[in-house]
Design an enzyme around this catalytic site. Structure first.
Site, PDB file in Angstrom:
ATOM      1  N   TYR A 176      37.986 -19.616 -39.397  1.00  0.00           N
ATOM      2  CA  TYR A 176      38.330 -18.253 -39.824  1.00  0.00           C
ATOM      3  C   TYR A 176      39.764 -18.238 -40.386  1.00  0.00           C
ATOM      4  CZ  TYR A 176      39.274 -13.253 -39.315  1.00  0.00           C
ATOM      5  OH  TYR A 176      39.619 -11.944 -39.539  1.00  0.00           O
TER       6      TYR A 176
ATOM      7  N   LYS B 223      32.987  -7.933 -34.019  1.00  0.00           N
ATOM      8  CA  LYS B 223      31.879  -8.197 -34.936  1.00  0.00           C
ATOM      9  C   LYS B 223      30.535  -7.915 -34.260  1.00  0.00           C
ATOM     10  CE  LYS B 223      35.276  -9.606 -37.524  1.00  0.00           C
ATOM     11  NZ  LYS B 223      35.647 -11.009 -37.634  1.00  0.00           N
TER      12      LYS B 223
END
Ligand SMILES: *Cc1c(COP(=O)(O)O)cnc(C)c1O
Length: 393
Positions: A113, A210
């Protein structure tokens, strides 16, 4: 697929941590906003403060609503202990800073990420911590980097945005041969599709923002693993202060009750959409580990129970094609997020890799015309029809 014996995730999603919420007979977990917790006698107060009795002292350290969130994730990941954070990046940075000291070395991959990649390239080197970033799918090279000696092996699988899959069991073995701890970011897979601890990882962490929360209305992070490691990470967080807010914990908890339902739908839709895109003449490349043509299909099948709700695809015609295509989608937020009930689209330059330069993105093998597509829980046929009209308009 392996791991299928795990007790029912649908029941755990609903009940884990919530069996004994008894405040005023409320059936739902109360949001306790109180910053401090009072004690009439000093003896009890001291015992709670020293951890000899259960209870709460001060909100930066622990909170009853937050504790239920931690317990739910802990059970879903099959871990001994869990601790939570204000965001996923807080979970990642606090974990790394707890485990690493000057002179140490961490081995990871190029495709982590964007924020994690920044920690590796910008922050850790300032503390004389060496970082070795390997090609994400070259497991032989990763094993060699690990064998040179390191304290932490940091993995993320599947990766964002090109959905590469890392062999957790194989790399964990390599790490344990040199006495290193293995940390896995399980944000994209979720515990429904994959349990890294069962594959040999020492710690598993999430951006709860998320899929866990699933409604794009609360930020949070969480780390699970053995009690002795989680206590160290918790201690770092209670002192440095990246605590999860009780209201956010409540929203995440509420979202998690439908985790298994959502992921089941998203797995199914993502696979159908990936197949649809693969057959489309205006699409040059589709990234989804559930496609039989994907190089890592067999590994994904072995390691995961489902292939997840994230996919990405590259358009013929470069960035100009993306610029024309994205605004035409009806059922998609164009936003820097993923894992929600709504479908969300983005391009790496504005989402996962906004922190990276164009050169860094190219080095990571991210095509210029890549579109990241986080499948929501809408009807699959409606989503495919929406993509079709956006292609043909
Ligand atoms: C979003 C994300 C993070 C960071 O989480 P935040 O809650 O935004 O701090 C970390 N890892 C992955 C894979 C992510 O998608």
């Amino acid at each position: 697929m392996s791991q299928s014996e795990h007790p029912s995730f649908s029941t755990l999603s609903v009940w884990a941590g919530e069996e004994s919420s008894s405040w005023q007979r409320a059936t739902q977990v109360p949001v306790v906003h109180s910053v401090s917790f009072g004690y009439e006698d000093i003896e009890t107060w001291q015992e709670v403060a020293l951890g000899q009795q259960t209870g709460h002292i001060y909100g930066r350290n622990t909170n009853p609503t937050v504790a239920v969130f931690e317990e739910k994730v802990r059970q879903l990941e099959g871990a001994e202990a869990a601790t939570s954070f204000a965001t996923g990046m807080a979970a990642i940075s606090n974990t790394l800073f707890t485990l690493l000291s000057p002179g140490n070395r961490v081995v990871s991959v190029k495709d982590t990420y964007g924020g994690t990649n920044k920690i590796f390239l910008e922050f850790l080197p300032r503390f004389q911590i060496e970082v070795g970033l390997c090609d994400t799918t070259d497991f032989g090279a990763i094993e060699m980097a690990i064998a040179q000696g390191c304290q932490v092996v940091y993995l993320e699988t599947p990766t964002n945005p090109t959905l590469k899959v890392l062999d957790i069991a194989r790399l964990a073995q390599a790490a344990h041969r040199v006495g290193a701890l293995v940390v896995v970011d399980n944000t994209i897979a979720t515990p429904i599709n994959q349990n890294p601890l069962a594959l040999g990882a020492d710690l598993v962490l999430h951006s709860a923002t998320k899929f866990l929360g699933g409604h794009a209305d609360a930020l949070g992070g969480v780390v699970c693993g053995p009690k002795q490691l989680i206590e160290r990470i918790y201690h770092y967080r209670e002192i440095t202060g990246a605590t999860l807010d009780p209201m956010a914990a409540y929203l995440l908890l509420r979202g998690m009750k439908t985790l298994q339902l959502r992921i089941r739908q998203q797995n199914e839709s993502a696979l159908r959409i990936a197949r649809y895109l693969q057959a489309h003449p205006k699409v040059s490349q589709v990234f989804y580990p559930g496609l039989e043509t994907n190089e890592q299909y067999e590994l994904a099948r072995e390691q995961m129970r489902g292939f997840g709700g994230m996919l990405s695809f590259a358009l013929q015609g470069g960035f100009e094609a993306v610029r024309a295509f994205l605004p035409r989608l009806r059922y998609a937020h164009r936003a820097a997020n993923l894992g929600a009930v709504e479908t969300i689209v983005g391009v790496p330059a504005t989402t996962s890799h906004v922190e990276s330069t164009q050169q860094e993105r190219e080095a990571m093998g991210i095509p210029e015309s890549l579109i990241r597509y986080s499948v929501g829980i809408e009807d699959t046929d409606d989503l495919i029809a929406d993509l079709e009209q956006a292609f043909t308009e």
